[in-house]
Scaffold this motif. Structure first.
Motif, PDB file in Angstrom:
ATOM      1  N   TYR A   4       0.964  -1.081   0.171  1.00 42.95           N
ATOM      2  CA  TYR A   4       0.090   0.040   0.110  1.00 42.95           C
ATOM      3  C   TYR A   4       0.720   1.105   0.120  1.00 42.95           C
ATOM      4  O   TYR A   4       0.758   2.140  -0.808  1.00 42.95           O
ATOM      5  N   GLU A   5       1.934   1.246   0.889  1.00 43.97           N
ATOM      6  CA  GLU A   5       2.912   2.355   0.788  1.00 43.97           C
ATOM      7  C   GLU A   5       3.542   2.576  -0.528  1.00 43.97           C
ATOM      8  O   GLU A   5       3.826   3.735  -0.975  1.00 43.97           O
ATOM      9  N   ARG A  10       6.235   4.518  -5.516  1.00 46.35           N
ATOM     10  CA  ARG A  10       6.505   4.379  -6.854  1.00 46.35           C
ATOM     11  C   ARG A  10       6.535   5.615  -7.987  1.00 46.35           C
ATOM     12  O   ARG A  10       5.692   6.202  -7.874  1.00 46.35           O
ATOM     13  N   GLN A  11       7.588   5.543  -8.853  1.00 47.34           N
ATOM     14  CA  GLN A  11       7.577   6.257  -9.745  1.00 47.34           C
ATOM     15  C   GLN A  11       8.071   5.754 -11.208  1.00 47.34           C
ATOM     16  O   GLN A  11       8.823   4.617 -11.193  1.00 47.34           O
ATOM     17  N   SER A  12       7.850   6.397 -12.078  1.00 46.52           N
ATOM     18  CA  SER A  12       8.218   5.874 -13.572  1.00 46.52           C
ATOM     19  C   SER A  12       9.762   6.198 -13.688  1.00 46.52           C
ATOM     20  O   SER A  12      10.120   7.328 -13.331  1.00 46.52           O
ATOM     21  N   VAL A  13      10.433   5.301 -14.278  1.00 48.47           N
ATOM     22  CA  VAL A  13      11.932   5.459 -14.628  1.00 48.47           C
ATOM     23  C   VAL A  13      11.842   5.234 -15.854  1.00 48.47           C
ATOM     24  O   VAL A  13      11.619   4.494 -16.502  1.00 48.47           O
ATOM     25  N   GLU A  91       1.737  -5.517 -12.205  1.00 48.46           N
ATOM     26  CA  GLU A  91       1.592  -4.048 -11.404  1.00 48.46           C
ATOM     27  C   GLU A  91       2.009  -4.615 -10.015  1.00 48.46           C
ATOM     28  O   GLU A  91       2.410  -3.981  -9.202  1.00 48.46           O
ATOM     29  N   ARG A  92       1.233  -5.765  -9.555  1.00 47.22           N
ATOM     30  CA  ARG A  92       1.724  -6.406  -8.456  1.00 47.22           C
ATOM     31  C   ARG A  92       3.057  -6.516  -8.230  1.00 47.22           C
ATOM     32  O   ARG A  92       3.874  -6.417  -7.229  1.00 47.22           O
ATOM     33  N   LEU A  93       3.677  -7.204  -9.335  1.00 48.01           N
ATOM     34  CA  LEU A  93       5.136  -7.145  -9.310  1.00 48.01           C
ATOM     35  C   LEU A  93       6.005  -6.018  -9.130  1.00 48.01           C
ATOM     36  O   LEU A  93       6.839  -5.910  -8.327  1.00 48.01           O
ATOM     37  N   VAL A  94       5.687  -5.045  -9.984  1.00 43.03           N
ATOM     38  CA  VAL A  94       6.264  -3.687  -9.730  1.00 43.03           C
ATOM     39  C   VAL A  94       6.279  -3.355  -8.330  1.00 43.03           C
ATOM     40  O   VAL A  94       7.000  -2.745  -7.824  1.00 43.03           O
ATOM     41  N   LEU A  95       5.079  -3.551  -7.515  1.00 36.95           N
ATOM     42  CA  LEU A  95       4.900  -3.002  -6.407  1.00 36.95           C
ATOM     43  C   LEU A  95       5.853  -3.653  -5.328  1.00 36.95           C
ATOM     44  O   LEU A  95       6.615  -3.220  -4.514  1.00 36.95           O
ATOM     45  N   TYR A  96       5.811  -5.045  -5.442  1.00 39.30           N
ATOM     46  CA  TYR A  96       6.706  -6.005  -4.879  1.00 39.30           C
ATOM     47  C   TYR A  96       8.443  -5.368  -5.162  1.00 39.30           C
ATOM     48  O   TYR A  96       8.948  -5.176  -4.179  1.00 39.30           O
ATOM     49  N   MET A  97       8.637  -5.099  -6.444  1.00 35.45           N
ATOM     50  CA  MET A  97       9.862  -4.541  -6.568  1.00 35.45           C
ATOM     51  C   MET A  97      10.176  -3.182  -6.072  1.00 35.45           C
ATOM     52  O   MET A  97      11.432  -2.753  -5.639  1.00 35.45           O
TER      53      MET A  97
END
Length: 100
Positions: A4-5, A10-13, A91-97
């Motif tokens: 959630y945090e 997160r931000q686009s790179v 998206e779930r993987l991106v949040l994990y990373m």
């Protein structure tokens, strides 16, 4: 940091370090992907992490970025919900990373 945090953090790179991704981190990402649930029980999903040399042989186009590695999400073609499932999964993987 929890997921959630991570949504707000997160931000686009678009600029990447040229160093390869650590093998241990790749294993952790693959482990996370294997434990993620799907929106529908009939869905199957795979991920592959490919390096820049392999990606340049396959991916082309104006939006190609020069990253050291790429995360590829594979799903069944022809399923009308496959793109939605792939998007939620990625998206779930991106949040994990992001948390790592």
């Amino acid at each position: 940091m929890n997921w959630y945090e991570a949504i707000f953090f997160r931000q686009s790179v678009r600029r990447f370090l040229k160093k390869p991704v650590d093998g241990m981190l790749i294993e952790r990402i693959e482990n996370c992907a294997s434990k993620l649930s799907y929106l529908r029980s009939t869905t199957t999903m795979q991920i592959r992490i490919v390096d820049r040399a392999e990606a340049k042989k396959v991916f082309k186009g104006p939006f190609m970025v020069d990253a050291p590695s790429y995360l590829v999400v594979l799903t069944r073609a022809g399923d009308r919900f496959s793109l939605l499932e792939a998007g939620v999964f990625a998206e779930r993987l991106v949040l994990y990373m992001t948390t790592k």
